[in-house]
Design an enzyme around this catalytic site. Structure first.
Site, mmCIF file in Angstrom:
data_model
loop_
_atom_site.group_PDB
_atom_site.id
_atom_site.type_symbol
_atom_site.label_atom_id
_atom_site.label_comp_id
_atom_site.label_asym_id
_atom_site.label_seq_id
_atom_site.Cartn_x
_atom_site.Cartn_y
_atom_site.Cartn_z
ATOM 1 N N SER A 8 0.860 -1.193 0.000
ATOM 2 C CA SER A 8 0.000 0.000 0.000
ATOM 3 C C SER A 8 0.889 1.233 0.000
ATOM 4 O O SER A 8 2.004 1.206 0.518
ATOM 5 C CB SER A 8 -0.935 0.022 1.220
ATOM 6 N N CYS A 9 0.397 2.306 -0.607
ATOM 7 C CA CYS A 9 1.114 3.576 -0.617
ATOM 8 C C CYS A 9 0.120 4.685 -0.288
ATOM 9 O O CYS A 9 -1.094 4.459 -0.298
ATOM 10 C CB CYS A 9 1.756 3.827 -1.978
ATOM 11 N N PRO A 10 0.596 5.888 0.045
ATOM 12 C CA PRO A 10 -0.328 6.945 0.478
ATOM 13 C C PRO A 10 -1.428 7.264 -0.521
ATOM 14 O O PRO A 10 -2.556 7.510 -0.131
ATOM 15 C CB PRO A 10 0.606 8.151 0.690
ATOM 16 N N GLY A 12 -2.380 5.170 -2.977
ATOM 17 C CA GLY A 12 -3.086 3.938 -3.319
ATOM 18 C C GLY A 12 -3.146 3.649 -4.796
ATOM 19 O O GLY A 12 -4.020 2.906 -5.252
ATOM 20 N N THR A 16 1.651 1.149 -5.060
ATOM 21 C CA THR A 16 1.018 -0.055 -4.525
ATOM 22 C C THR A 16 1.142 -1.220 -5.497
ATOM 23 O O THR A 16 1.527 -2.334 -5.119
ATOM 24 C CB THR A 16 -0.471 0.225 -4.234
#
Length: 505
Positions: A8-10, A12, A16
């Site tokens: 996951s990344c900030p 999304g 990700t």
């Protein structure tokens, strides 16, 4: 071995899925199986419990707190940021192998991160430096704001494509929104292109209206978790009401978050503790935040916001070109990371107020420069892989083909696999090319009324021919610098095999 992984990344979006693919490929190359659950903007279905039970270890490659992390309790695990998985997936897989061989261990929340909160996620590392935590709070706000940017901006763009820019203009003493709402109350004509355009415009403008409140609300959420949501949202709405704009939203988010955090840490009798998070903290924090925004901070922040807007609109000549260069360099500095998102958020929040204006306000030029500069890195690197194939590995040449498509659709993260392998050569080359692209867009006077889309929204670009020319020039320069840097590095590090033949490094 068999591993399960969470990415996951900030925002999304890109990181990700790039991390997921990198881990799968690295596992396959090492003879292992890696199965990934992406917790992005559109999460994949959760793992079957039987699959988790079969796994030898768990890989957490996440910049947000993992949802339902307790599913993996008792499993060996490694916990890294999402960029680590993109940049060094083989190393992450090797660490997972080592963790599996070392034996089981529990999986508490990493780095003191806050637990997931009923589907809302943030990851703020306790004990980290102030600068790191501020970045994480800001990125939490931006990550939840981007879906509103995409929905609102693209709907407004479609409205302009169907009905022209005049769809946003006032009708007499009525705003465009009020005009169409009144028109729809009398009935909707499915054969009218104007009414379809008006429908998309009203919905898009409504979505854009949430940008500042959502940014403020989720900055406050990042700071204080759930108790910060109400003061952040209300403070952000007040910021819009008093005309403080984006700067007011930032102030409201931090103010509401810290007030809620302070109240949540007060020692209170047990009889009151149960109602603190749902009644007392939201009530007091919301009132204090909104009151300060209205009475104390609203006017100076509005003045500052207006001064910034006036300053942008007064730019001309070398001043506006320099702004384009700076924004272009920021878009390529970390290829989708916090610096990139600062430039993008600056552009989109300005677009929220300027997209419906007549003429060519500088905010529309800023949006054009930011998108063009964000398209340049993947396009330039893809061109380099085509022109000088011998400088790149087979995997990089395949990634180059995908980078053409990613760049065309304004996904700057398409350059990350190359930057991860050679950051000191790729990132400076991208910054040079994107800076030139941003400056050229400003010099050509291009404008853009959509926040995303790349070639899809080319019809909404002012002077599209010169806009494409700026992107082509920047991409060619990026490719040339990449080839020069990689060629010089290869000459300086030439090695041979046992037969004396040169081997690429």
């Amino acid at each position: 071995m068999k591993f399960v992984a969470i990415t996951s990344c900030p925002t999304g979006i890109a990181h990700t899925f790039m991390a997921a693919e990198a881990l799968e490929q690295a596992g396959k190359a090492a003879g292992h199986e890696v199965i990934v659950e992406t917790q992005g903007a559109v999460p994949s279905p959760p793992f079957d419990p039987a699959l988790i039970a079969e796994a030898d270890a768990v890989i957490f490659a996440a910049d947000l707190e993992v949802r339902d992390r307790e599913r993996f309790d008792g499993k060996p695990f490694v916990d890294v940021g999402v960029k680590k998985a993109v940049a060094d997936a083989p190393g992450v897989v090797a660490a997972a192998v080592a963790a599996a061989e070392a034996g089981p261990k529990s999986a508490p929340a990493a780095g003191g991160a806050k637990p997931a909160d009923a589907g809302l996620a943030t990851k703020v590392t306790e004990g980290a430096s102030t600068a790191t935590r501020v970045r994480q709070w800001l990125m939490t706000g931006v990550s939840y704001m981007i879906p509103f940017v995409a929905a609102g901006g693209i709907l407004i763009a479609l409205a302009f494509l169907v009905g022209g820019y005049e769809v946003a203009l006032n009708r007499g003493d009525q705003s465009a929104t009020a005009y169409f709402v009144g028109l729809f109350e009398q009935g909707f004509d499915v054969t009218s292109s104007e009414q379809w355009a008006g429908l998309m415009f009203v919905i898009g403008a409504s979505a854009f209206g949430f940008l500042v409140p959502v940014l403020a609300g989720f900055i406050a959420f990042g700071i204080a978790n759930r108790p910060g949501i109400a003061p952040g949202f209300v403070g952000g709405t007040i910021a819009v009401t008093v005309g403080a704009g984006f700067l007011g939203g930032l102030a409201a988010g931090f103010l509401g978050g810290f007030i809620a955090l302070y109240l949540s840490r007060l020692k209170v009798p047990n009889s009151v503790r149960g109602v603190m998070p749902v009644v007392v903290i939201p009530l007091i924090a919301t009132f204090v935040t909104a009151a300060l925004m209205l009475v104390v901070l609203g006017r100076p922040l509005r003045w500052l916001s207006e001064a910034l807007t006036d300053g942008l609109n007064s730019l001309s000549g070398s001043g506006i070109v320099l702004l384009g260069v700076i924004l272009g360099v920021m878009m390529a500095a970390d290829l989708g990371g916090p610096i990139n998102k600062v430039a993008y958020t600056f552009a989109t929040t300005g677009l929220a107020t300027a997209a419906t204006a007549s003429g060519s306000p500088v905010e529309l030029k800023v949006m054009a420069a930011v998108m063009a500069a964000g398209m340049t890195p993947p396009l330039g690197i893809a061109l380099a892989t085509t022109l000088r194939k011998k400088l790149f590995t087979e995997a990089e040449r395949q990634n180059g083909k995908a980078a053409y498509l990613l760049g065309a659709f304004f996904i700057t993260e398409g350059a990350i696999p190359f930057a991860a392998a050679a950051p000191l050569r790729i990132i400076p080359a991208c910054m040079i090319g994107s800076g030139i692209t941003g400056g050229l867009v400003m010099a050509f006077g291009n404008t853009l009324r959509a926040p995303h889309g790349g070639v899809v929204v080319l019809g909404l670009v002012g002077n599209p021919v010169t806009y494409l020319l700026a992107i082509v020039i920047g991409s060619i320069i990026t490719a040339a610098v990449v080839i020069a840097f990689k060629g010089a590095h290869r000459k300086g590090h030439a090695v041979t095999d046992t037969a004396g033949q040169p081997v690429a490094v």
